[in-house]
Design a protein around this motif. Structure first.
Motif, short mmCIF file in Angstrom:
data_model
loop_
_atom_site.label_atom_id
_atom_site.label_comp_id
_atom_site.label_asym_id
_atom_site.label_seq_id
_atom_site.Cartn_x
_atom_site.Cartn_y
_atom_site.Cartn_z
N ARG A 16 -0.12 -0.52 -2.74
CA ARG A 16 -0.84 -1.86 -3.61
C ARG A 16 -2.28 -1.73 -3.31
N PHE A 17 -3.02 -1.30 -4.34
CA PHE A 17 -4.51 -0.94 -4.13
C PHE A 17 -5.29 -1.70 -4.92
N LYS A 18 -6.54 -1.71 -4.29
CA LYS A 18 -7.90 -2.28 -4.83
C LYS A 18 -8.11 -1.46 -6.06
N ASN A 19 -8.87 -2.18 -7.00
CA ASN A 19 -9.54 -1.21 -8.20
C ASN A 19 -10.57 -0.34 -7.79
N ARG A 20 -11.17 -0.67 -6.76
CA ARG A 20 -12.50 -0.06 -6.17
C ARG A 20 -12.26 1.59 -6.02
N GLN A 21 -12.84 2.52 -6.45
CA GLN A 21 -12.64 3.86 -6.25
C GLN A 21 -13.09 4.27 -4.90
N ILE A 22 -12.56 5.21 -4.21
CA ILE A 22 -13.03 5.78 -3.09
C ILE A 22 -14.43 6.64 -3.24
N PRO A 23 -15.01 6.63 -1.98
CA PRO A 23 -16.36 7.02 -2.27
C PRO A 23 -15.99 8.80 -2.11
N GLU A 24 -17.13 9.43 -2.82
CA GLU A 24 -16.98 10.90 -3.05
C GLU A 24 -16.99 11.62 -1.90
N GLU A 25 -17.82 11.15 -0.72
CA GLU A 25 -17.83 11.87 0.49
C GLU A 25 -16.31 11.95 1.33
N VAL A 79 13.02 0.58 0.97
CA VAL A 79 12.00 1.29 1.14
C VAL A 79 11.13 0.69 1.85
N SER A 80 10.44 -0.39 1.46
CA SER A 80 9.51 -1.23 1.96
C SER A 80 9.41 -2.59 1.29
N ARG A 81 9.29 -3.64 2.08
CA ARG A 81 9.11 -4.75 1.70
C ARG A 81 7.69 -5.43 1.45
N GLN A 82 6.86 -4.62 2.47
CA GLN A 82 5.45 -4.99 2.51
C GLN A 82 4.60 -4.32 1.16
N GLN A 83 5.10 -3.28 0.90
CA GLN A 83 4.36 -2.37 -0.02
C GLN A 83 5.47 -1.67 -0.87
N PRO A 84 6.00 -2.46 -1.57
CA PRO A 84 7.36 -1.95 -2.38
C PRO A 84 7.29 -0.83 -3.30
N SER A 85 8.18 -0.10 -3.19
CA SER A 85 8.24 1.01 -4.20
C SER A 85 9.06 0.82 -5.42
N ILE A 86 8.83 1.88 -6.51
CA ILE A 86 9.70 1.66 -7.78
C ILE A 86 11.39 1.35 -7.40
N ALA A 87 11.67 2.02 -6.17
CA ALA A 87 13.20 1.58 -5.71
C ALA A 87 13.18 0.24 -5.37
#
Ligand SMILES: Cc1cc2nc3c(=O)[nH]c(=O)nc-3n(C[C@H](O)[C@H](O)[C@H](O)COP(=O)(O)O)c2cc1C
Length: 195
Positions: A16-25, A79-87
């Motif tokens: 579950r991700f934010k839209n914000r891109q990760i920095p180049e560095e 797989v994960s309850r907090q970060q559900p996967s496609i399974a």
């Protein structure tokens, strides 16, 4: 940067991700961690293809989901309850979970250790990402994202050699705001034998 053991214990699969891109560095450091991973015979086979085009990532992630047939989670088997996967959640239609950065690791088709080399590189990268406060998720069977005419067109667009195949994807992004950091499942007993 955190201590290595701290990162090993803290790293969890983030879906579950934010839209914000990760920095180049940060991306550069994570890629360096991959480049310095061990590789069979020191051959440095893996090729790292970084895609930050949301449209391409979404299309490939959806095609991958459509080509995946995971064993769906049951009450006690998940797989994960907090970060559900496609399974875990049949409503998830993107096998890349909307991650802002998707790195596909390609390996030579005719090399026995192609998959192991990519997995070692991914291990280094996931720990580096955790050390930088960035979430990651290992996605197996990378080739399924490209098993459609659109996927094949993308491989051509990216200039991927035909004697290389997509071993896996590594998703990167900031964990979604407000989500608690996932708690690991208890470690299964009896997996270490002292002989
Ligand atoms: C070889 C391999 C393949 C994986 N494939 C997927 C995948 O296709 N989709 C996914 O959401 N997670 C995938 N994962 C992530 C695992 O589900 C995750 O690592 C596992 O549930 C343990 O959780 P943790 O990483 O938080 O400790 C994969 C992990 C490995 C090592």
């Amino acid at each position: 940067m955190k201590d290595v053991m701290d990162a090993i214990f803290h790293r969890r699969a983030i879906r579950r991700f934010k839209n914000r891109q990760i920095p180049e560095e940060a991306l550069a450091k994570i890629l360096q961690a991959g480049l310095y991973a061990p590789s069979a015979g020191g051959r440095q086979g893996p090729v790292f293809v970084v895609c930050q085009d949301p449209e391409v990532n979404e299309k490939l992630g959806k095609l991958k989901r459509a080509h995946s047939h995971p064993r769906m989670a049951t009450g006690e088997n998940y797989v994960s309850r907090q970060q559900p996967s496609i399974a875990d959640d049949p409503k998830l239609t993107d096998a890349f979970y909307g991650a802002p950065t998707v790195i596909t690791l390609f390996g030579p088709k005719n090399f026995l250790f192609a998959a192991e080399d990519c997995a070692c590189a991914a291990g280094n990268m996931m720990l580096a990402a955790d050390g930088l406060g960035i979430g990651s998720c290992y996605i197996g069977q990378g080739w399924t994202a490209f098993s459609s005419p659109y996927g094949q067109e993308i491989l051509r667009r990216w200039g991927i050699r035909t004697d290389y195949y997509a071993v896996m994807q590594l998703l990167l992004g900031y964990p979604r705001e407000g989500d608690p950091h996932p708690v690991p499942k208890p470690r299964r007993e009896g997996r270490i034998l002292r002989v």
